[in-house]
Design an enzyme around this catalytic site. Sequence first.
Site, short mmCIF file in Angstrom:
data_model
loop_
_atom_site.label_atom_id
_atom_site.label_comp_id
_atom_site.label_asym_id
_atom_site.label_seq_id
_atom_site.Cartn_x
_atom_site.Cartn_y
_atom_site.Cartn_z
N SER A 95 43.67 -20.32 -57.36
CA SER A 95 45.11 -20.03 -57.37
C SER A 95 45.49 -19.10 -56.21
O SER A 95 46.64 -18.71 -56.09
CB SER A 95 45.50 -19.39 -58.71
OG SER A 95 44.71 -18.24 -58.93
N GLY A 96 44.52 -18.76 -55.36
CA GLY A 96 44.79 -17.80 -54.28
C GLY A 96 45.35 -18.43 -53.01
O GLY A 96 45.57 -19.64 -52.93
N LYS B 141 36.69 -25.90 -34.18
CA LYS B 141 37.86 -26.38 -33.44
C LYS B 141 37.40 -27.33 -32.34
O LYS B 141 36.36 -27.11 -31.72
CB LYS B 141 38.64 -25.21 -32.85
CG LYS B 141 39.11 -24.26 -33.94
CD LYS B 141 40.52 -23.81 -33.72
CE LYS B 141 40.95 -22.98 -34.91
NZ LYS B 141 42.37 -23.00 -35.16
N HIS C 265 35.38 -14.82 -34.64
CA HIS C 265 35.89 -15.94 -33.84
C HIS C 265 35.64 -15.75 -32.33
O HIS C 265 35.17 -16.67 -31.65
CB HIS C 265 37.38 -16.13 -34.08
CG HIS C 265 37.76 -16.30 -35.52
ND1 HIS C 265 36.95 -16.94 -36.43
CD2 HIS C 265 38.86 -15.93 -36.21
CE1 HIS C 265 37.55 -16.94 -37.62
NE2 HIS C 265 38.70 -16.33 -37.51
N ARG D 170 51.57 -17.67 -28.93
CA ARG D 170 50.40 -18.13 -29.65
C ARG D 170 49.50 -18.81 -28.64
O ARG D 170 49.88 -19.80 -28.01
CB ARG D 170 50.83 -19.14 -30.72
CG ARG D 170 49.69 -19.81 -31.45
CD ARG D 170 50.25 -20.51 -32.69
NE ARG D 170 49.30 -21.36 -33.36
CZ ARG D 170 48.33 -20.90 -34.16
NH1 ARG D 170 48.19 -19.60 -34.36
NH2 ARG D 170 47.52 -21.74 -34.77
N ARG E 28 38.70 -18.23 -20.27
CA ARG E 28 38.98 -18.29 -18.83
C ARG E 28 37.74 -17.82 -18.08
O ARG E 28 37.36 -16.65 -18.15
CB ARG E 28 40.15 -17.34 -18.57
CG ARG E 28 41.00 -17.65 -17.39
CD ARG E 28 42.27 -16.82 -17.47
NE ARG E 28 43.33 -17.59 -18.10
CZ ARG E 28 44.24 -18.31 -17.42
NH1 ARG E 28 44.21 -18.32 -16.11
NH2 ARG E 28 45.16 -18.99 -18.05
N TYR F 216 41.38 -27.12 -17.86
CA TYR F 216 41.87 -27.27 -16.49
C TYR F 216 41.14 -26.35 -15.55
O TYR F 216 40.60 -25.32 -15.94
CB TYR F 216 43.39 -27.12 -16.40
CG TYR F 216 43.99 -25.83 -16.87
CD1 TYR F 216 44.35 -25.65 -18.20
CD2 TYR F 216 44.24 -24.79 -15.97
CE1 TYR F 216 44.93 -24.47 -18.63
CE2 TYR F 216 44.82 -23.61 -16.38
CZ TYR F 216 45.16 -23.45 -17.71
OH TYR F 216 45.72 -22.27 -18.13
N ARG G 22 53.17 -8.31 -24.46
CA ARG G 22 51.79 -8.65 -24.11
C ARG G 22 50.76 -7.68 -24.68
O ARG G 22 49.58 -7.82 -24.44
CB ARG G 22 51.63 -8.61 -22.59
CG ARG G 22 52.24 -9.78 -21.86
CD ARG G 22 52.18 -9.54 -20.34
NE ARG G 22 50.84 -9.27 -19.85
CZ ARG G 22 49.97 -10.22 -19.51
NH1 ARG G 22 50.30 -11.47 -19.62
NH2 ARG G 22 48.77 -9.89 -19.07
C1 BG6 Z 1 41.66 -16.05 -39.66
C2 BG6 Z 1 42.19 -14.65 -39.57
O1 BG6 Z 1 40.27 -16.03 -39.70
O2 BG6 Z 1 42.09 -16.80 -38.55
C3 BG6 Z 1 43.70 -14.63 -39.40
O3 BG6 Z 1 41.84 -13.93 -40.74
C4 BG6 Z 1 44.13 -15.54 -38.28
O4 BG6 Z 1 44.16 -13.31 -39.18
C5 BG6 Z 1 43.49 -16.91 -38.43
O5 BG6 Z 1 45.54 -15.66 -38.30
C6 BG6 Z 1 43.80 -17.80 -37.25
O6 BG6 Z 1 43.29 -19.09 -37.47
P1 BG6 Z 1 44.00 -20.34 -36.80
O7 BG6 Z 1 43.09 -21.48 -37.08
O8 BG6 Z 1 45.33 -20.49 -37.47
O9 BG6 Z 1 44.15 -20.04 -35.35
#
Ligand code: BG6
Length: 481
Positions: free
Chosen positions: A14-15, A179, A237, A339, A344, A375, A461
């Site tokens: 449910s979260g 990804k 990440h 976003r 790079r 690119y 920025r």
């Molecule tokens: C999550 C983070 O692991 O990744 C979030 O906890 C972040 O803070 C999210 O927004 C971003 O993932 P994506 O796939 O939407 O870029």
Amino acid sequence: DDESNYTIVILGASGDLAGKKIYPTLWWLFRDSLLPKNVTIFGYARSKTSVLQLKTKNHRYMKAKLNESGRYERFWQRNHYISGQYGSESDFASLNQKLMEHEKCASSNRLFYLALPPSVYESATIHIHAKCMSQRGWTRIVVEKPFGKDLQSSQQLSNHLSSLFTETQLYRIDHYIQKEMVQNILAIRFANRIYAPIWNSDNIASVVITFKEPFGIEGRGGYFDEYGIIRDIMQNHLLQMLTLVAMEKPVSQQPDDVRNEKVKVLRAIRPPTIDDVVLGQYVGDPNGRGESKIGYLEDTTVNKGSITPTFASAVLHIRNERWEGVPFILRTGKALDERKVEIRVQFKDISGDIFGGKSTRNELVIRIQPSEAIYLKLMIKTPGMSSDIEETELDLTYSSRYPEVRLPDAYERVILEIISGSQMNFVRSDELHEAWRIFTPLLHYMEKERVVPIPYVFGTRGPKEADELLKRNHFRYSATY
Ligand code: BG6
């Protein structure tokens, strides 16, 4: 295969994570006939809710089209819900009972997805282990970050999990690995002749990995304020992306061959100190309208006077022959101007310049999102009568080169790989250990010394000190950056 049952149990059904990511992903996979035929989904959580209520609650994330309504209904018919406590062995025993009632095939596999707050990880896994292991097939346990808060707490969690399950039963997700363009890094590096000879400190000036989001924490303060941006994004990440860029070529594509190389490069990273980082925290935009532009400290889910950073830039150094002297700069923040996630790789200046210093540096850019692209920035003679030179791009933007291909969401790949038992794109325990080794001294220092982050305005920025950090680290700005 038709001879096996596959049961996906979502703990924490449910979260937030379940509603926003797990249920939609399962639906998309089901819609595209990518899930096994005999799949059943069980939601488990403390709330007294039902499949019908979950269906209504999650509707806006599922993105079901009108012409898919039949299939959509069939998806929900595969779903069940059981309410129970995470600390109750008898509740897990009744869950097991329910699972068995649905397992009609000779073999039955069970996937437990822990979409849970860390505080209940321990009890839930103890009870799964005691009551819910499949007797006639595999059992896999899926966990998401936070995997602890520092080296010590993560080690405790690892010890706990490894006392119950084998490493091959554990799937630690970092959805960035899945990804499309992150998956692409190994192909770009190792399936092309041209990169191997230049992928080193002789030719590369710096590597910058940027992860920007244009929104604040929007009510996620309960979690975020305790963890901060380094633990939320950088330690996992960004470090994963760095690892794929910097690792040596694996012996093969076998999961452990790849993960061995990842661990090796992580082990060569020197932990950054406070002098290697810039920390920021966003403040409200005086010109912004509406709630989305409020400052971090004005968010009611954030602790008063919090010094948790929402922006961080850090320079990492890899102490090995390939990378000695090349800064790897990681930058990430919430409430920034756009976003964008990109890698790079900036090459050094040309030697023996005959163009009067007009040449800008070559850069290979891998854009993870939005608009996946690779690119290469390079110099050409200005087209036409001019004999000047100018910068341009060899541009492989996926939406124009592959307009018909639908790139899957990272979570779709996550789920399919767990079902098929491929661990390559999941975090191994020694890899996790190294990631925490790198960031723990800095995190502890920040907390002990109560380091106050630099304020930056929502939608900008980030702190200008971060741009200076880039300049100091062999990064040369060009017109397009
Ligand atoms: C999550 C983070 O692991 O990744 C979030 O906890 C972040 O803070 C999210 O927004 C971003 O993932 P994506 O796939 O939407 O870029």
